[in-house]
Scaffold this motif. Structure first.
Motif, PDB file in Angstrom:
ATOM      1  N   ARG B  51      69.210  16.467 -76.865  1.00  0.00           N
ATOM      2  CA  ARG B  51      69.258  17.126 -75.561  1.00  0.00           C
ATOM      3  C   ARG B  51      70.202  18.325 -75.561  1.00  0.00           C
ATOM      4  O   ARG B  51      70.080  19.209 -74.712  1.00  0.00           O
ATOM      5  N   ASN B  54      68.349  21.880 -76.310  1.00  0.00           N
ATOM      6  CA  ASN B  54      67.865  22.789 -75.266  1.00  0.00           C
ATOM      7  C   ASN B  54      68.811  22.790 -74.055  1.00  0.00           C
ATOM      8  O   ASN B  54      68.425  23.085 -72.936  1.00  0.00           O
ATOM      9  N   LEU B  56      70.224  20.580 -72.261  1.00  0.00           N
ATOM     10  CA  LEU B  56      70.244  19.620 -71.159  1.00  0.00           C
ATOM     11  C   LEU B  56      71.591  18.920 -71.146  1.00  0.00           C
ATOM     12  O   LEU B  56      72.011  18.368 -70.134  1.00  0.00           O
ATOM     13  N   ARG B  82      64.409  28.134 -73.661  1.00  0.00           N
ATOM     14  CA  ARG B  82      63.659  26.910 -73.364  1.00  0.00           C
ATOM     15  C   ARG B  82      62.152  27.144 -73.326  1.00  0.00           C
ATOM     16  O   ARG B  82      61.372  26.220 -73.553  1.00  0.00           O
ATOM     17  N   GLU B  83      61.746  28.384 -73.006  1.00  0.00           N
ATOM     18  CA  GLU B  83      60.311  28.693 -73.035  1.00  0.00           C
ATOM     19  C   GLU B  83      59.723  28.385 -74.405  1.00  0.00           C
ATOM     20  O   GLU B  83      58.551  28.047 -74.536  1.00  0.00           O
ATOM     21  N   MET B  87      59.891  19.956 -74.741  1.00  0.00           N
ATOM     22  CA  MET B  87      60.675  18.719 -74.717  1.00  0.00           C
ATOM     23  C   MET B  87      59.812  17.592 -74.156  1.00  0.00           C
ATOM     24  O   MET B  87      59.179  17.742 -73.117  1.00  0.00           O
ATOM     25  N   PHE B  89      59.969  13.542 -73.021  1.00  0.00           N
ATOM     26  CA  PHE B  89      60.971  12.557 -72.636  1.00  0.00           C
ATOM     27  C   PHE B  89      60.447  11.131 -72.788  1.00  0.00           C
ATOM     28  O   PHE B  89      59.246  10.882 -72.735  1.00  0.00           O
ATOM     29  N   ASN B  93      58.110  12.008 -67.310  1.00  0.00           N
ATOM     30  CA  ASN B  93      58.462  13.057 -66.348  1.00  0.00           C
ATOM     31  C   ASN B  93      57.327  14.026 -66.063  1.00  0.00           C
ATOM     32  O   ASN B  93      57.550  15.222 -65.886  1.00  0.00           O
ATOM     33  N   ARG B 155      51.521  19.415 -71.762  1.00  0.00           N
ATOM     34  CA  ARG B 155      52.215  20.322 -70.846  1.00  0.00           C
ATOM     35  C   ARG B 155      53.221  21.187 -71.605  1.00  0.00           C
ATOM     36  O   ARG B 155      53.331  22.385 -71.364  1.00  0.00           O
ATOM     37  N   SER B 156      53.951  20.555 -72.523  1.00  0.00           N
ATOM     38  CA  SER B 156      54.905  21.319 -73.331  1.00  0.00           C
ATOM     39  C   SER B 156      54.184  22.286 -74.259  1.00  0.00           C
ATOM     40  O   SER B 156      54.587  23.439 -74.409  1.00  0.00           O
TER      41      SER B 156
END
Lengths: 268, 246
Positions: B51, B54, B56, B82-83, B87, B89, B93, B155-156
């Motif tokens: 984490r 990036n 977090l 981050r683009e 990530m 999880f 999420n 999605r990532s």
């Protein structure tokens, strides 16, 4: 006023939004209250009809005199709730901000507002505004109510945002969204669901508290009653009607919010 | 390997939670195209390390360079970094208020500023790839855990990242759904994606990892090829741990 169970300060993030003001929201699971709601609501309506039919003077007369006031009461309430939502959003976001200055300012606002009785605030803001700018009575009243309710609304919105799992913000940020993009596209749309019922509750509370503006030369429901009674000296009869009308309106909206809450809950 | 092929350079990184040392002077390079698997007992700092990559988690000492940017430097726009870093999880999420398709489109539109048609095209291709094409207009609450995690991976990927981070992606899944998520990850690995994966799935490590790292008490205790870990791990602590999870 409101917000008995929302604590300031050290919330663990799992705040339950439970605002204990106004007539309790009649949910089906609470049989006793549900029945009480029916008795109160239909009882009040029956009383009003009975009095108007069998004692048209003065009751029908009073009922004809006050509708202007009901309209003003609604106007004040709706405008105040909208403005207080805007203030509440700013305050709520401020209260969770990592920026010490913004956070401090928002918290200070909430603490001050909560520490002063609403009536005193109304007087203060109303006359303070009148001191510097010339704006209509109605608008001053709305601003005063909103400044006050904005603080409470801020706490509702803060709790609503904090009820969203942390992972949502992390996922959004990990995709490259800025804090505000994540708020707008991910967090707030989800928070609306949690926030809606307590906002409805605030609406009912505000509707009742709006009777306070009758002192500020705003012809709301209560003030219309005062006007009528001071001419006719029929204080008891007038305030009976005023109280019953408030009761019907408040109970009606409580029910509506209860239904709304149920729908939100069943949507999962 | 050449300097310029380094995707992530972690140098002397430490992180504290109060008195607890979550990361203790960790240094690590990850090269472009490399598949790195991090294993270790809970509380060993493996998730914290991941984490941190990036941001977090904010580190207390050391530096982390991702794709050439020092992410803890004040002048670095972390959103830009981050683009390029996906990530995934443990808790998926996915965004519950958006359909599967919208989950994949949102960041493409907001962050990458892609046109709707273009974003949809990218999304549909990825949903096909992870095998959720028939669920595009469904809300995530109607999906199984495995499906949700595949949506999260897609999605990532829709951001077309240079690096993917996986934080125990299968730990919250029922056993029968672990396979479908690992399949997607294996395929991604074979396509050459740079991956850092925190996991207990040793089968996955054996199949795709170029290097495995064992962490304990905030330190990298041992590293090597998957075979090294299966055949002759050096440390007693590593042996103990592997015995438990294998």
């Amino acid at each position: 006023m409101a917000l008995k169970s929302i604590k300031t300060g050290d919330d663990s993030g799992h705040s339950v939004i439970d605002i204990g003001d106004g007539p309790a929201i009649p949910v089906k699971s609470d049989r006793g209250l549900f029945t009480a709601w029916r008795i109160a609501f239909f009882g009040a309506i029956t009383c009003l009809i009975y009095l108007a039919v069998f004692k048209p003077y003065p009751y029908l007369d009073i009922l004809k005199f006050i509708p202007d006031g009901i309209l003003i009461t609604f106007e004040v309430t709706v405008q105040s709730i909208l403005l207080s939502l805007v203030i509440g959003l700013i305050v709520g976001l401020g209260r969770i901000s990592g920026n010490r200055f913004i956070n401090g300012a928002a918290s200070l606002y909430v603490e001050i507002i909560r520490g002063i009785p609403l009536l005193v605030q109304l007087f203060y803001i109303y006359y303070a505004l009148a001191n510097f700018v010339n704006i209509p009575d109605m608008l001053s009243a709305v601003i005063a109510m909103s400044v006050c309710y904005g603080a409470y609304m801020g706490e509702v919105i803060r709790a609503g945002i904090q009820a969203i799992p942390k992972g949502q913000m992390e996922a959004a940020r990990s995709l490259g969204m800025s804090y505000s993009q994540a708020m707008i596209h991910v967090i707030l749309p989800q928070a609306v669901k949690t926030i809606l019922p307590p906002v409805g509750n605030e609406f009912v509370a505000l509707l009742k508290d709006s009777s306070l503006v009758s002192i500020l030369a705003v012809s709301d429901l209560l003030r219309r009653g005062r006007e009528y009674s001071s001419e006719t000296f029929m204080y008891f009869e007038t305030y009976t009607v005023v109280a019953l009308v408030y009761l019907v309106i408040t109970l009606f909206f409580s029910k509506l919010i209860g239904l709304m809450e149920e729908r939100v809950n069943t949507d999962g | 390997m050449a300097e310029d092929s380094i995707m992530v350079r972690i140098k002397n990184v430490s992180k504290y939670y109060g008195n607890l040392k979550a990361l203790d002077n960790v240094s690590l390079d990850v090269h472009e195209g490399e598949k790195l698997v991090i294993i270790g007992p809970s509380g060993s700092g493996k998730s914290t390390l991941l984490r941190s990559v990036n941001k977090l988690e904010q580190i207390d000492a050391g530096s982390i360079i991702v794709d050439g940017y020092d992410i803890n430097d004040k002048s670095t726009n972390i959103n830009k970094v981050r683009e390029e870093v996906g990530m995934v999880f443990q808790s998926f999420n996915v965004f519950p208020h958006r359909t599967v398709l919208d989950n994949l489109i949102l960041a493409q539109r907001v962050v990458r500023k892609r046109k709707k048609e273009e974003a949809e095209k990218v999304a549909m291709e990825l949903l096909k790839k992870v095998g959720i094409l028939e669920k595009t207009d469904v809300y995530p609450s109607k999906l199984s855990g495995g499906q949700q995690q595949r949506v999260a991976i897609a999605r990532s990927l829709a951001m077309q990242p240079k690096l993917m981070l996986f934080d125990e992606p299968t730990s919250a899944l029922d056993p029968e759904m672990i396979g479908e998520v690992l399949d997607v990850m294996v395929r991604l690995a074979k396509e050459g994606m740079t991956m850092i994966v925190v996991t207990h799935e040793m089968g996955f490590a054996r199949e795709v990892a170029d290097r495995v790292i064992f962490m304990d008490e905030g330190k990298i205790l041992e590293q090597g090829s998957p075979e090294h870990f299966f055949i002759n791990p050096e440390h007693e602590r590593t042996k103990q741990f592997l015995k438990q999870i294998l």
